[in-house]
Structure formats: structure tokens, C-alpha cells
Write a protein that holds these residues in place. Structure first.
Motif, PDB file in Angstrom:
ATOM      1  N   UNK A  35      50.331  52.186  28.228  1.00 48.33           N
ATOM      2  CA  UNK A  35      50.827  51.309  29.277  1.00 48.33           C
ATOM      3  C   UNK A  35      49.921  51.369  30.489  1.00 48.33           C
ATOM      4  N   UNK A  36      50.080  50.415  31.359  1.00 48.92           N
ATOM      5  CA  UNK A  36      49.539  50.494  32.711  1.00 48.92           C
ATOM      6  C   UNK A  36      50.363  49.575  33.592  1.00 48.92           C
ATOM      7  N   UNK A  37      50.369  49.894  34.863  1.00 49.75           N
ATOM      8  CA  UNK A  37      50.992  49.041  35.867  1.00 49.75           C
ATOM      9  C   UNK A  37      49.880  48.302  36.597  1.00 49.75           C
ATOM     10  N   UNK A  38      50.185  47.108  37.056  1.00 50.51           N
ATOM     11  CA  UNK A  38      49.246  46.306  37.827  1.00 50.51           C
ATOM     12  C   UNK A  38      49.881  46.039  39.181  1.00 50.51           C
ATOM     13  N   UNK A  39      49.279  46.560  40.226  1.00 50.10           N
ATOM     14  CA  UNK A  39      49.783  46.331  41.579  1.00 50.10           C
ATOM     15  C   UNK A  39      49.037  45.141  42.179  1.00 50.10           C
ATOM     16  N   UNK A  40      49.775  44.064  42.445  1.00 47.72           N
ATOM     17  CA  UNK A  40      49.134  42.860  42.986  1.00 47.72           C
ATOM     18  C   UNK A  40      48.782  43.013  44.458  1.00 47.72           C
ATOM     19  N   UNK A  41      49.512  43.844  45.179  1.00 49.86           N
ATOM     20  CA  UNK A  41      49.208  44.039  46.595  1.00 49.86           C
ATOM     21  C   UNK A  41      47.889  44.790  46.782  1.00 49.86           C
ATOM     22  N   UNK A  42      47.666  45.814  45.978  1.00 46.79           N
ATOM     23  CA  UNK A  42      46.444  46.619  46.098  1.00 46.79           C
ATOM     24  C   UNK A  42      45.336  46.139  45.159  1.00 46.79           C
ATOM     25  N   UNK A  43      45.671  45.203  44.261  1.00 46.25           N
ATOM     26  CA  UNK A  43      44.731  44.677  43.264  1.00 46.25           C
ATOM     27  C   UNK A  43      44.093  45.794  42.445  1.00 46.25           C
ATOM     28  N   UNK A  44      44.942  46.602  41.823  1.00 41.50           N
ATOM     29  CA  UNK A  44      44.414  47.669  40.980  1.00 41.50           C
ATOM     30  C   UNK A  44      45.448  48.052  39.919  1.00 41.50           C
ATOM     31  N   UNK A  45      45.015  48.890  39.009  1.00 41.74           N
ATOM     32  CA  UNK A  45      45.893  49.420  37.965  1.00 41.74           C
ATOM     33  C   UNK A  45      46.346  50.814  38.378  1.00 41.74           C
ATOM     34  N   UNK A  46      47.517  51.218  37.877  1.00 40.93           N
ATOM     35  CA  UNK A  46      47.962  52.589  38.113  1.00 40.93           C
ATOM     36  C   UNK A  46      48.877  53.022  36.976  1.00 40.93           C
ATOM     37  N   UNK A  47      49.076  54.349  36.909  1.00 41.56           N
ATOM     38  CA  UNK A  47      49.902  54.967  35.889  1.00 41.56           C
ATOM     39  C   UNK A  47      50.883  55.909  36.569  1.00 41.56           C
ATOM     40  N   UNK A  48      51.926  56.288  35.882  1.00 40.20           N
ATOM     41  CA  UNK A  48      52.934  57.179  36.462  1.00 40.20           C
ATOM     42  C   UNK A  48      52.494  58.634  36.478  1.00 40.20           C
ATOM     43  N   UNK A  82      39.594  47.168  40.611  1.00 41.47           N
ATOM     44  CA  UNK A  82      39.866  45.778  40.986  1.00 41.47           C
ATOM     45  C   UNK A  82      39.339  44.819  39.917  1.00 41.47           C
ATOM     46  N   UNK A  83      38.201  45.129  39.316  1.00 39.94           N
ATOM     47  CA  UNK A  83      37.687  44.298  38.224  1.00 39.94           C
ATOM     48  C   UNK A  83      38.664  44.307  37.047  1.00 39.94           C
ATOM     49  N   UNK A  84      39.238  45.477  36.760  1.00 36.68           N
ATOM     50  CA  UNK A  84      40.234  45.568  35.693  1.00 36.68           C
ATOM     51  C   UNK A  84      41.486  44.778  36.054  1.00 36.68           C
ATOM     52  N   UNK A  85      41.841  44.770  37.339  1.00 38.87           N
ATOM     53  CA  UNK A  85      42.970  43.958  37.812  1.00 38.87           C
ATOM     54  C   UNK A  85      42.716  42.480  37.510  1.00 38.87           C
ATOM     55  N   UNK A  86      41.535  41.984  37.859  1.00 38.27           N
ATOM     56  CA  UNK A  86      41.237  40.570  37.616  1.00 38.27           C
ATOM     57  C   UNK A  86      41.121  40.283  36.125  1.00 38.27           C
ATOM     58  N   UNK A  87      40.698  41.271  35.346  1.00 34.48           N
ATOM     59  CA  UNK A  87      40.702  41.095  33.894  1.00 34.48           C
ATOM     60  C   UNK A  87      42.134  40.917  33.395  1.00 34.48           C
ATOM     61  N   UNK A  88      43.072  41.697  33.943  1.00 32.22           N
ATOM     62  CA  UNK A  88      44.489  41.529  33.595  1.00 32.22           C
ATOM     63  C   UNK A  88      44.940  40.104  33.927  1.00 32.22           C
ATOM     64  N   UNK A  89      44.564  39.606  35.105  1.00 32.50           N
ATOM     65  CA  UNK A  89      44.914  38.236  35.500  1.00 32.50           C
ATOM     66  C   UNK A  89      44.377  37.229  34.487  1.00 32.50           C
ATOM     67  N   UNK A  90      43.137  37.459  34.020  1.00 33.28           N
ATOM     68  CA  UNK A  90      42.559  36.498  33.074  1.00 33.28           C
ATOM     69  C   UNK A  90      43.279  36.534  31.730  1.00 33.28           C
ATOM     70  N   UNK A  91      43.793  37.697  31.350  1.00 34.30           N
ATOM     71  CA  UNK A  91      44.523  37.808  30.086  1.00 34.30           C
ATOM     72  C   UNK A  91      45.958  37.306  30.201  1.00 34.30           C
ATOM     73  N   UNK A  92      46.571  37.482  31.363  1.00 39.34           N
ATOM     74  CA  UNK A  92      47.969  37.125  31.576  1.00 39.34           C
ATOM     75  C   UNK A  92      48.114  36.335  32.879  1.00 39.34           C
ATOM     76  N   UNK A  93      47.604  35.113  32.917  1.00 42.84           N
ATOM     77  CA  UNK A  93      47.620  34.369  34.187  1.00 42.84           C
ATOM     78  C   UNK A  93      48.987  33.872  34.615  1.00 42.84           C
ATOM     79  N   UNK A  94      49.901  33.700  33.695  1.00 45.94           N
ATOM     80  CA  UNK A  94      51.201  33.114  34.053  1.00 45.94           C
ATOM     81  C   UNK A  94      52.324  33.973  33.498  1.00 45.94           C
ATOM     82  N   UNK A  95      52.651  35.044  34.203  1.00 43.91           N
ATOM     83  CA  UNK A  95      53.679  35.961  33.736  1.00 43.91           C
ATOM     84  C   UNK A  95      55.072  35.434  34.048  1.00 43.91           C
TER      85      UNK A  95
END
Length: 163
Positions: free
Chosen positions: A51-64, A90-103
Motif C-alpha cells: 500500500x501507499x498513501x498519497x497526500x495531495x496537500x504535500x504532493x508526496x507518498x507516505x506510509x504508516x 513528488x514525481x511519484x505523486x504525479x505518477x500516481x495522478x497519471x495512473x489514477x486521474x479521476x478517483x
């Protein structure tokens, strides 16, 4: 989800993460996040959760919990100093956006991202040797960004009864 076994495994995984948050008294830094769950079957037929979490405010990924992300931030990928880690996340964040643009409905790219992108495009027009695009392509990109600012990424779906 059509596969009941997979559905139950995803729900168990989600409940495990929610339990971890409660038990360890963790807090998610923002309400503006996505949770990405993945279930795979290993070579020895074991089920592996990731799993991973995507924080849109910080534009990054994080884990628990502590996570070994060295394969994502290796020197092979251009990460040569600690300062590069934020840019890689942040690049990984935008990659997430490209894979899942409309959640979900009305999801928008953060407004400051448009300003940042516009700055990059305008700089590219002034210093054209840094980008591989001609002036006409740059102008079209600028127009697209200007037109897209504040526009939802997806259109609200209509219910069948509304058709």
C-alpha cells in the motif's frame, strides 16, 4: 468488485490499516489523500499486501510505518542527495495522478500546481534551449493549462435514471 475472495481480502487489508492507525494512535496529516492498496500472489502462493498513501496537500507518498523505499530513491533514478528525495516523492505523486486521474467527482489538480506549471512553461518560452518544444507547441501548452485551471478532472457521472 466481482471476485468475492479478492473483495474480502481488500476489506481485511483496509481494516488492518485502520486498526494500525487506531492502535498506534497515528493521524493522517491531511484529509486530502488517497489510499492505494495492492494484493499480489507470490511465487510460493502466499498473498502479499502492499500500500501507499498519497497526500495531495504535500504532493508526496507516505506510509504508516517505516518503509524501505530505497529502490524508489536510488542513485540509479537520479537521487544523489537527500535534497533530491522530496523531488522524487513528488514525481511519484504525479505518477500516481497519471495512473489514477479521476478517483472521485470534482477532483482537481491543486491550484498552485497550475501556477508552477505555468512558470515552467513561460520560462521555457524565454529560455527555449532548455525544452524540446517549438514556440507553437509551447503556446498550445500554455493555452491548455490556462483553460484547464480549476476544471474538474472528471465529469460527474449521471445515474441511469437521469438518462
Amino acid at each position: 468488485m466481482h471476485d468475492q475472495t479478492l473483495k474480502e481480502e481488500i476489506e481485511e487489508f483496509y481494516n488492518y490499516l485502520q486498526g494500525t492507525i487506531r492502535f498506534d494512535q497515528l493521524s493522517i496529516p491531511s484529509n486530502n489523500y488517497d489510499l492505494m492498496l495492492d494484493i499480489t500472489v507470490t511465487a510460493d502462493l502466499q498473498i502479499a499486501w502492499s500500500y501507499y498513501y498519497v497526500c495531495h496537500d504535500a504532493r508526496c507518498l507516505f506510509w504508516l510505518e517505516t518503509y524501505d523505499a530505497s529502490y524508489m530513491i536510488s542513485e540509479r533514478l537520479g537521487v544523489k542527495s537527500p535534497a533530491h528525495v522530496k523531488h522524487r516523492l513528488e514525481a511519484l505523486y504525479w505518477n500516481h495522478w497519471s495512473l489514477f486521474p479521476a478517483v472521485f467527482n470534482d477532483r482537481r489538480v491543486p491550484l498552485d500546481a497550475y501556477d508552477e506549471l505555468m512558470g515552467i512553461l513561460l520560462y521555457g518560452c524565454v529560455e527555449s534551449s532548455t525544452l524540446p518544444y517549438d514556440d507553437d507547441t509551447m503556446r498550445r501548452m500554455i493555452q491548455l493549462v490556462q483553460g484547464a485551471k480549476g476544471t474538474p478532472v472528471c465529469v460527474k457521472k449521471k445515474r441511469i435514471a437521469d438518462l
